[in-house]
Design a protein around this motif. Structure first.
Motif, short mmCIF file in Angstrom:
data_model
loop_
_atom_site.label_atom_id
_atom_site.label_comp_id
_atom_site.label_asym_id
_atom_site.label_seq_id
_atom_site.Cartn_x
_atom_site.Cartn_y
_atom_site.Cartn_z
N GLN A 70 -0.47 4.25 -6.45
CA GLN A 70 -1.68 3.76 -7.11
C GLN A 70 -2.05 2.32 -6.77
OE1 GLN A 70 -2.17 4.73 -11.28
NE2 GLN A 70 -1.07 6.66 -11.06
N GLN A 119 -7.99 -5.16 -2.25
CA GLN A 119 -9.34 -5.68 -2.41
C GLN A 119 -9.38 -7.08 -1.80
OE1 GLN A 119 -9.45 -5.53 -6.67
NE2 GLN A 119 -10.19 -3.42 -6.71
N LEU A 172 0.81 -1.22 0.00
CA LEU A 172 0.00 0.00 0.00
C LEU A 172 0.84 1.27 0.00
CD1 LEU A 172 -2.90 -1.13 2.35
CD2 LEU A 172 -2.98 -0.80 -0.14
N THR A 203 -4.11 -0.46 -4.62
CA THR A 203 -5.35 -0.65 -3.86
C THR A 203 -5.39 -2.08 -3.34
OG1 THR A 203 -6.57 -1.30 -5.85
CG2 THR A 203 -6.65 1.04 -5.23
#
Length: 111
Positions: free
Chosen positions: A17, A21, A13, A19
């Protein structure tokens, strides 16, 4: 030193850019929409992008650290046992390399 899933998450992280999930029953990390790390096996390992030739050499050289999941044998992915990593620097190098393989050229050029 034990490297954990939280260490993987923190480093992933920290990269531009990225992410997090949840898919396929595990945390996954994407850069600009492209998958570059998963945390399977209750976060005791990670799967990262790795060119097949390099991956095969890693597995032969350090089978206690790296292995290939049967469903990924034809794809450029390698599994890494977190407990076998030397330290967080090694973790960072592996995760960052996987991120670079997935990141778009424009993002890499901006680094």
């Amino acid at each position: 030193m034990n490297v954990t899933g939280d260490d993987v998450r923190a480093h992933a992280l920290s990269l531009p850019q990225t992410t997090e999930q949840f898919a396929w029953g595990m945390p996954i990390f994407r850069v600009a929409g492209k998958l570059f790390v998963t945390l399977p096996e209750d976060e005791t390992s990670m799967a990262v992008r790795c060119p097949i030739l390099d991956r095969d050499e890693l597995v032969l050289a350090e089978p206690g650290k790296f292995w290939i999941a049967s469903h990924e044998s034809g794809n450029p992915w390698v599994r890494v046992r977190l407990a076998a990593l030397d330290d967080r620097e090694e973790l960072a190098a592996i995760v960052t390399d996987s991120w670079r393989q997935a990141a778009p050229r424009a993002l890499l050029d901006a680094q």
